[in-house]
Write an enzyme that holds these catalytic residues in place. Structure first.
Site, short mmCIF file in Angstrom:
data_model
loop_
_atom_site.label_atom_id
_atom_site.label_comp_id
_atom_site.label_asym_id
_atom_site.label_seq_id
_atom_site.Cartn_x
_atom_site.Cartn_y
_atom_site.Cartn_z
NE ARG A 51 40.28 17.27 -3.08
CZ ARG A 51 40.10 18.60 -3.01
NH1 ARG A 51 39.93 19.32 -4.11
NH2 ARG A 51 40.12 19.22 -1.84
CD GLU A 53 39.97 14.07 -0.95
OE1 GLU A 53 40.53 14.83 -1.74
OE2 GLU A 53 40.23 14.06 0.26
CB SER A 68 38.65 16.25 2.69
OG SER A 68 38.79 17.63 2.73
#
Ligand code: EPU
Length: 338
Positions: free
Chosen positions: A164, A332, A236
């Site tokens: 990520r 995130e 998420s």
């Protein structure tokens, strides 16, 4: 190019937070972006480039310019016996591109079906799901340098992709705007169906091919993840944390059933969803916000919540996980304070 003043960002963030931007500008080509970057509007105001708004949380009104790309198009650039090279505009909806590839029998992105967002954001946060990350298929990334308006191409290694993460989120944050992404896909697809929940899901199909893998991924996602148009969310909310060997050994001794991924360098990734569930948060509501009942990693706006409601829930979750497991969860989602 279209410019709007004091414009609502409600349709531009999947969390469904009702805030305004001082300006919203949508542009249709690289040339328009270059002109735009030379205008006083952008020189005198701060600005934020968004994609599908699926990984953003606005805390208040945005006092600046929100930029959004409408650069469209999927161009076939090169076809070899084994591979195909496609150049895709930053404004193309990611899942439209995945559907196109699957229909053409080009393999590599089928596991990334139904991820919300647009092509331009895919290299920035290296989207991933079911054992595949977009870095596995990115060939190069076309960008415009914000300061000089010159074009720059980043090869895959130059993007410094990680979980990520990429150079665009770190050293070059805010310095380049992605205008197009080149993907290298396979004309002789190797299916990647070894990821936990996908293994069982594909068993129900007589034939396993790109179409059925896409279908299986869509089914799992629809079961586990809330549809943003119905319940505001940004997928998420936290990254899966990584712990060192000592911490991991201690945790596993206390929680032998804990799921984990061995990163093979004396570090281990632990699913944040599991940690949050163990702290009793799964399915819990606090006012207008809640923790999703099928995947504790997802925070939801039940209707009318603001950014602070979501941050307060996130802070309470982080405090419980820290207390029980000694792990600091990192969001995130990109939090925009105003
Ligand atoms: N788990 C729980 N409780 C939960 C959620 C998960 O115990 O509430 C356990 C599961 O049973 C499983 C493990 O945690 O053993 C992993 O769960 P899952 O396969 O759902 O994946 P994840 O690690 O929670 C990541 C990505 C998702 C992606 C899935 C599938 C991150 C931060 N999230 O979630 O990405 O869809 O893997 O590949 O890496 C997103 O980024 O927005 C996103 C949804």
């Amino acid at each position: 190019m279209k410019t709007y003043e004091n414009h609502s960002l409600l349709p531009y963030n999947t969390f469904g937070v009702d805030v305004d931007a001082s300006y919203l500008v949508e542009y249709d080509s690289e040339e328009e972006l270059i002109q735009l970057l030379q205008l006083d509007l952008l020189r005198e105001n701060k600005f934020l480039h968004i994609g599908g708004g699926s990984n953003l949380l606005f805390i208040g009104n945005y006092q600046g310019v929100i930029l959004h790309s409408h650069i469209m198009g999927i161009e076939l650039k090169k076809l070899t016996e084994t591979d195909v090279f496609l150049r895709v505009g930053a404004g193309v909806v990611w899942d439209d591109f995945v559907a196109y590839c699957v229909a053409k029998n080009y393999g590599g992105v089928e596991n990334l079906s139904l991820i919300p967002g647009e092509v331009g954001a895919t290299p920035i946060q290296n989207i991933g799901a079911y054992g595949v990350e977009v870095k596995d298929v990115i060939y190069k990334v076309e960008c415009i340098d914000v300061a000089t308006q010159e074009k720059r191409i980043f090869t895959n290694p130059e993007c410094q992709f990680a979980y990520r993460d990429s150079i665009f989120k770190r050293d070059l944050k805010g310095k380049y705007i992605v205008t197009a992404v080149w993907y290298k896909l396979s004309r002789q697809p190797q299916l990647n169906i070894n990821y936990g929940s996908l293994v069982d899901e594909v068993k129900q199909y007589a034939d396993i091919n790109l179409q059925t893998v896409r279908q299986a991924v869509i089914s799992i996602r629809q079961r586990k993840l809330p549809e943003p148009k119905v319940l505001g969310n940004a997928g998420s909310f936290f990254l899966n944390p990584v712990v060192d060997q000592n911490h991991f050994d201690a945790l596993l001794q206390q929680y032998p059933e804990m799921p984990y991924y061995d990163l093979h360098n004396a570090t281990y990734k632990v699913p944040a969803g599991w940690l949050i569930e163990q702290c009793g948060w799964k399915g819990k509501s606090v006012g207008k916000v809640a923790v999703h009942g099928s995947q504790a990693l997802v925070l939801i706006n039940k209707g009318g919540a603001n950014g602070l409601d979501i941050i307060n829930l996130s802070d309470s979750i982080r405090a419980s996980v820290k207390e029980k497991f000694g792990i600091d969860l990192t969001p995130e989602v990109n939090i925009i304070w105003g």
